[in-house]
Write an enzyme that holds these catalytic residues in place. Structure first.
Site, short mmCIF file in Angstrom:
data_model
loop_
_atom_site.label_atom_id
_atom_site.label_comp_id
_atom_site.label_asym_id
_atom_site.label_seq_id
_atom_site.Cartn_x
_atom_site.Cartn_y
_atom_site.Cartn_z
N SER C 47 0.83 -1.21 0.00
CA SER C 47 0.00 0.00 0.00
C SER C 47 0.87 1.26 0.00
CB SER C 47 -0.91 0.01 1.24
OG SER C 47 -1.76 -1.12 1.21
N ASN C 48 2.00 1.21 0.72
CA ASN C 48 2.89 2.37 0.75
C ASN C 48 3.64 2.56 -0.56
OD1 ASN C 48 3.16 3.85 3.50
ND2 ASN C 48 2.69 1.73 3.98
N LYS C 166 0.71 -10.78 6.52
CA LYS C 166 0.94 -9.44 7.03
C LYS C 166 -0.42 -8.92 7.46
CE LYS C 166 1.84 -4.67 5.84
NZ LYS C 166 2.16 -3.66 4.82
N SER C 168 -2.25 -5.82 9.08
CA SER C 168 -2.02 -4.41 9.41
C SER C 168 -2.98 -3.85 10.43
CB SER C 168 -2.09 -3.56 8.13
OG SER C 168 -1.01 -3.87 7.28
N GLY C 191 1.65 -5.53 10.74
CA GLY C 191 1.65 -4.55 9.65
C GLY C 191 1.80 -3.13 10.14
#
Lengths: 298, 298, 298, 298
Positions: C47-48, C166, C168, C191
């Protein structure tokens, strides 16, 4: 039934002084003025009556005051819910003794994850079985976090002593679904003045709008226009008062509704009980503008 | 302060018979057994005590019973919140008279959209100013829909008579943020037994877990293991009891916790007040399996 | 497996110029600097990495650039999810060809009401069956609105080609539940950098924190301190970086993380792709203060 | 504008075979049949068209097929949103080249916490400035988690190339508020067939209902009845089709709508792209009962 569940029934506020003491004279004076506006009845001790902030003795006293001030031809709904079944039933029985026409019983809501269909149906059935007066279901998710499911309403609508629902969620789709499924004389009352006209269009019998405290004539006119088939007029008023409705409900809540009453001069609004906070000066100016736009003050 | 806010403090249940009447003897007998397990104190009339289903007179009676049964060296927290500031303060003052060490005051929650920082801070400050005993904030969003913001906690932690918070959301990140920002002697008590060990890791002082009603020794052992630096042991027990914690909180709530007490034999669980529903047979079998997996029954 | 899923793996950003074009040189230069900090590997196009704003060709180009810049002893996770199974599988196969060690596959999320256990399990199984490289589940409810249920994770953890998750959401209770239920070599990666230390305490293998882009040494130090049993040190750093983590995730998101990189001087942050908005001057001043408090700039 | 934004515009499905390949002939055949029902136009590649599961090339191909099959006197809206501004604009320009009348652009939604008013307004303005065809806003919170705020709609309605909104939330109160505040020729299209009639009552211009794929004549009849002032008839149909609407939207989504098309025989439904799952036998039986109750099959 000897009373009508059709029309406009404002959930009236409980009047307090600055120390939080109940002002029974103000409640009476307000009712005297509302009685002159064409409203069809009242809900005494709904969410707008700050019922959660009153103890049982105070609740009975407010109902008694209201009973004196409400003419017999107007419907008197007593807001009478509580977290436990026994406490709710006790309130309903009090309300019956005092002479309320029906009791409006909010969903229990604290133990949300456990408030499944079985628990809610058991709660309402036990109360309706024992109540001397008819029961109206009351679903108000903005405050309770519980949105009474259509399937539960359909089940409860089979009980002869459960005669209607006040649904404050304002979901017109859900209203349509409910109305098609329940018996013809089970009354759906919209709980929000912002959707009164479209609710009537899909078959609601009336409304219990905080808005009707501050704009009683406009609310009655929406109802009357709809009844005579004048959809254009009903729509015109509905759109005009929408923002005022939001101001005295979602936006500023009970304190906003009370501030609006104060602006109208003829009514007493006054402060809410703490921790609810009265509107500040900036909010009051914004509220006045909204009231002017809606045509309820000049 | 003369009492300690460090350790394991179960929110004990209120015992009822099948008609919903309070059984004071059962409350006393339960406390006598818990007293033998190393628990550091009790919360009397938290959410697990069904405080929302008791009237004011019943609340005082339960506190009096508990006061007799709780040794002076164990901490006695009285759950004493209400929707209005005046009602909450009245309860806090009752609790002080009865001899509670501190009052745990839940956030007001009915008028959610209006329960902003100003209202919540005013509520707690007014109560803390007037209370003869220290105040513990109580945030339990699963039931109230209100998650007390860190910024509000930081502000309230400046008040000398507000000494801690029970935060039931179980958000360890939020715990970390809070602990770094408040004064060193402001106590964070985790509200969920499912995160007791990781909460201790980031600086919590203790826990108020429903789990400790049904697994008091395990909860005390997590605390003791952590205190002596035995992280492996603390982690091992934490993971083992996780599912049992979920069963008596998120999953089956108060009725689940009471059913688990009944399974333990040495305690009285009994029915909740209606509309909460006792567990059915299928759920009881599933619960027993979970209790066996957690090692609290064989 | 030839790679390790243990340690700190930042989800690196994709570098853009002011017109939104990808700057491959900046990506390489950033990686060269991160390589010197002790990080254990990278997630490329999480996402980053703004994967939702890149087309398939761009994704492959970014992976190729990363492959050149990531040493073979560090783990290379390729973010490779998509709404449809066929598109996700196509990406996973691309990632394998390019030489990624494993693919991190986000939950499908658009058709939320239909993304039940059956759909999600079918999605991941079909991909894992056909993928040449191991699959890591990726649950990120803040962006997707889908919180992968523990029961689904337990089911999927039985697949030999699904090797970790992962998660988050940062729910430490859920982490505990998962860790107790899955096979020992199924890796849970937290996450969120805000709960890295408590996640390790309950058994997480590592972390994929946006925070590690801007505070790589601090994240590695939390991991190392925990590994050598220095809980006090791990806790101290965790509490110190909490606010910075919130700033570059929940608070200001990807634009905040990029702005923080720019403040560090040694890295390139630059603008996000529109409609994400770069931080304004006021936010940058606030961010700098938070970075100073966390000790990452002076 | 040369096209009309008034009436009933179904968001048509994309037809696939069992391997997920697009069946252009089926799309054409379906359109040929819908063309005979009085529908006023179509949305091609809305949520019901599974646009999130198609790549850019496939999208253009579907639009081309639709362009051939949609008569010029019916309106052709192209669903053309994407997460990044540059990708959305590219799609809008494609749609214009292919001959769509207007583009329906969904809110970006992945980076929810950053999708504030500034980001959303910038996104739509940039697209509307550069688009050769008019833009319709598209808000569908059930899938995106983003509910376009009235204040943002009011701001965007000032742009000459933004001509309407499809709002799928079905909140009639919000519709009222919007309609009163925007310019008279800005079209509100209800996104749900369950509130079509009440939406018309408060001023909506039309509807984009999944329901119209499976009950085109009924939807057109609601519109026609309303237009000629026959409120009783509009209400009667609305209530009758409510449950069918729920079945093909909230309840079973795109797979439900496709299954209903298959039941109608004259249309092709077929499977959705994975991970969406086709309805099972039990659901198909329940669906048929609902279709019979609504009067669309016997």
């Amino acid at each position: 039934m000897k009373f009508k569940i059709e029309g406009v029934f404002p959930p009236i506020p409980t009047s307090f002084d600055n120390d939080g003491n109940i002002l029974h004279d103000k409640i009476k004076a307000n009712l005297a003025r509302w009685n002159a506006t064409g409203l069809h009845g009242y809900v005494v001790l709904g969410s707008n009556g700050e019922y959660v902030s009153l103890d049982e003795k105070e609740k009975c006293a407010v109902w008694e005051t209201a009973r004196e001030a409400i003419p017999r031809e107007k419907t008197f709904f007593a807001g009478a819910g509580a977290e436990s079944m026994r406490a709710a039933l006790s309130l309903v029985q009090h309300a019956a003794r005092i002479g309320a026409d029906a009791a409006m019983v909010v969903t229990p809501y604290y133990y949300k994850p456990q408030m499944n269909a079985a628990a809610l149906i058991a709660h309402y059935r036990a109360i309706a079985d024992a109540s001397p007066i008819p029961i109206i279901l009351y679903s108000v998710p903005v405050y309770t976090g519980i949105d009474l499911d259509v399937s539960i309403v359909i089940e409860l609508a089979k009980h002869p002593n459960i005669v209607g629902i006040k649904d404050s969620a304002g979901n017109i789709g859900k209203y349509s679904e409910m109305i098609r499924a329940v018996r013809a004389d089970f009354a759906l009352l919209a709980g929000s003045g912002g959707v009164f006209y479209p609710a009537l269009c899909v078959g609601a019998k009336g409304c219990v709008p905080a808005l009707a405290n501050v704009a009683p004539r406009e609310c009655v006119e929406i109802f009357d226009a709809f009844k005579r088939g004048d959809h254009a007029r009903a729509k015109e008023i509905q759109l005009r008062v929408y923002a005022l409705n939001a101001a005295v409900t979602a936006h500023w809540g009970v304190p906003g509704m009370k501030a609006a009453l104060d602006e109208l001069k003829e009514f007493y609004g006054g402060p809410p009980r703490l921790p609810l906070q009265s509107l500040g000066d900036v909010e009051r100016i914004a509220l006045k503008k909204i009231m002017r736009d809606a045509g309820v003050i000049k």
